[in-house]
Scaffold this active site. Sequence first.
Site, mmCIF file in Angstrom:
data_model
loop_
_atom_site.group_PDB
_atom_site.id
_atom_site.type_symbol
_atom_site.label_atom_id
_atom_site.label_comp_id
_atom_site.label_asym_id
_atom_site.label_seq_id
_atom_site.Cartn_x
_atom_site.Cartn_y
_atom_site.Cartn_z
ATOM 1 N N TYR A 51 0.744 -15.091 -6.970
ATOM 2 C CA TYR A 51 1.942 -14.651 -6.252
ATOM 3 C C TYR A 51 2.935 -14.078 -7.247
ATOM 4 C CZ TYR A 51 2.496 -15.043 -1.284
ATOM 5 O OH TYR A 51 2.454 -14.786 0.053
ATOM 6 N N GLU A 53 6.074 -12.065 -6.227
ATOM 7 C CA GLU A 53 7.156 -11.342 -5.542
ATOM 8 C C GLU A 53 8.229 -10.950 -6.546
ATOM 9 O OE1 GLU A 53 8.497 -13.702 -2.253
ATOM 10 O OE2 GLU A 53 6.752 -13.209 -1.048
ATOM 11 N N ASP A 197 4.176 14.113 0.471
ATOM 12 C CA ASP A 197 3.128 13.110 0.652
ATOM 13 C C ASP A 197 1.837 13.732 0.129
ATOM 14 O OD1 ASP A 197 1.125 11.436 1.471
ATOM 15 O OD2 ASP A 197 1.863 11.201 3.531
ATOM 16 N N THR A 223 -1.553 7.963 -1.794
ATOM 17 C CA THR A 223 -2.525 6.879 -1.838
ATOM 18 C C THR A 223 -3.132 6.893 -3.238
ATOM 19 O OG1 THR A 223 -4.294 8.343 -1.150
ATOM 20 C CG2 THR A 223 -3.177 7.138 0.595
ATOM 21 N N LYS A 226 -7.996 8.201 -2.742
ATOM 22 C CA LYS A 226 -8.630 9.447 -2.293
ATOM 23 C C LYS A 226 -9.074 10.231 -3.536
ATOM 24 C CE LYS A 226 -6.211 9.044 2.085
ATOM 25 N NZ LYS A 226 -5.179 9.551 3.018
ATOM 26 N N ARG A 232 -7.904 0.948 -3.071
ATOM 27 C CA ARG A 232 -7.144 1.270 -1.879
ATOM 28 C C ARG A 232 -5.682 0.863 -2.068
ATOM 29 N NH1 ARG A 232 -8.786 2.922 2.723
ATOM 30 N NH2 ARG A 232 -10.723 3.413 1.675
HETATM 31 C C1 PLP Z 1 -4.367 8.893 3.908
HETATM 32 C C2 PLP Z 1 -2.978 9.338 4.111
HETATM 33 C C3 PLP Z 1 -1.912 8.428 4.238
HETATM 34 C C4 PLP Z 1 -2.075 6.956 4.473
HETATM 35 O O1 PLP Z 1 -2.796 6.222 3.675
HETATM 36 P P1 PLP Z 1 -3.302 4.776 4.119
HETATM 37 O O2 PLP Z 1 -3.574 4.160 2.786
HETATM 38 O O3 PLP Z 1 -4.508 4.995 4.959
HETATM 39 O O4 PLP Z 1 -2.217 4.090 4.847
HETATM 40 C C5 PLP Z 1 -0.627 8.916 4.312
HETATM 41 N N1 PLP Z 1 -0.392 10.225 4.297
HETATM 42 C C6 PLP Z 1 -1.383 11.124 4.215
HETATM 43 C C7 PLP Z 1 -1.049 12.569 4.208
HETATM 44 C C8 PLP Z 1 -2.712 10.711 4.138
HETATM 45 O O5 PLP Z 1 -3.683 11.614 4.094
#
Ligand code: PLP
Length: 429
Positions: A51, A53, A197, A223, A226, A232
């Site tokens: 933990y 926090e 994003d 993220t 990807k 993750r």
């Molecule tokens: C995949 C993605 C997310 C979210 O990611 P998670 O880890 O699945 O919550 C946010 N924005 C965009 C543009 C994405 O492609």
Amino acid sequence: MSFLALTDPEIHTVLARELKREENTLELIASENFASLSVMEMAGGVMTNKYAEGYPGRRYYGGCDYVDEAENLARERLKLLFGVDYCNVQPHSGSQANMAVFMTFLEPGDTVLGLDLAHGGHLTHGSSVNFSGQLYNFISYHVSKSTGRVNFDDVQDLAQKHRPKLIVCGGSAYPRFIEFEQFREIADSVNSYLLADIAHPSGLIAAGLHPSPIPYCDIVTSTTHKTLRGPRGGIIMVGKDKENPWGRKAQKSGRIKMISELIDSTVMPGIQGGPLMHIIGAKAVAFGEALRPEFKTYSQNIINNAKAMVDEFLTLGYNLISGGTDTHLLLIDLTSKNIDGKTAENVLGKAGITVNKNMIPFDQRSPFITSGIRLGTPAVTTRGMGKDEMRMIVSWIDTALNNSDDDNILSRLKKDVNNLCSSFPVYGH
Ligand SMILES: *Cc1c(COP(=O)(O)O)cnc(C)c1O
């Protein structure tokens, strides 16, 4: 020897079957990748027990010496990777990262511009079934029908009309470079904040193969699983930290705080409790990998492979949204092929090829059926596949879609897929 096989054979069998699936099928889902054994060792390690926090040096729990070191490593490496002043590596996912930004910059009911989901956006960019669309007044901008690229006249008009507090650029199914500079101009013209994003292309950006949002955007989320090929999770970055005159907490405290301070407190205690320290450690590992020269080669191969697929699909008469790609992903409009996205996903699944159905811009079908499929090359490129394999895969996809009712042909294709996969093992044994 697997300890799990001895202690819990039931779930171990499930895990073993998933490993076999990953080894034996062609993973073309654009948002997926294969993390390295080093990343998985860290993600599967003892830091899951801790933990922590708070943030390094200021935790609410004792015993945080080593997790502090892990989080500091993750932060320092990430700052180096993108050339930023500040980052937060604690968001559990990309969606959490976006939630933290929205809760920092916006009040419920505030107006935000985001790319329409069917035009390549993301659930967290204002979909009515997501918190973003429920808490905030999201207005969708679109791509132009003729080019498949963001329609900046549309963005400018909507910005003038609605005066958004925040503009969100980036998406999940946009095959082209995100036009950060053009978004900045519009954001400036209406005095709005700009969030990039970069969940999808972040690995390509880290490798210097996609323009960087850092000079143009007030804040950046991504993220880590990807194209960045880590565990993750989510991250938040700020290029040049500055005062945030609109933040809710800033108004309450009477002192104008920096964006970084506000983001930190929105992530924890605002929307999360204990950070996933094993995942933060694994993020450090992945950022270390992405800093190495091999990652640039890998990322270049991702793009080369995507372009090789584009060429082959165009030769076979397919209609690609925007006519091609600059990145790791392709969005295919199947309307002229007389098959819908849902059926295509199923048929390709029978041939051992994993894709996802996807809305196309101006789609006439529902999100459950769709008229398109989205393909990406990060995972097959991690396996070491190159342009020759891409051309072969596209011809198999074409054969499968043209013979969607013929189970013999589909199972023959599946054998070909298995053979190819066994020449390019993901983890070996
Ligand atoms: C995949 C993605 C997310 C979210 O990611 P998670 O880890 O699945 O919550 C946010 N924005 C965009 C543009 C994405 O492609």
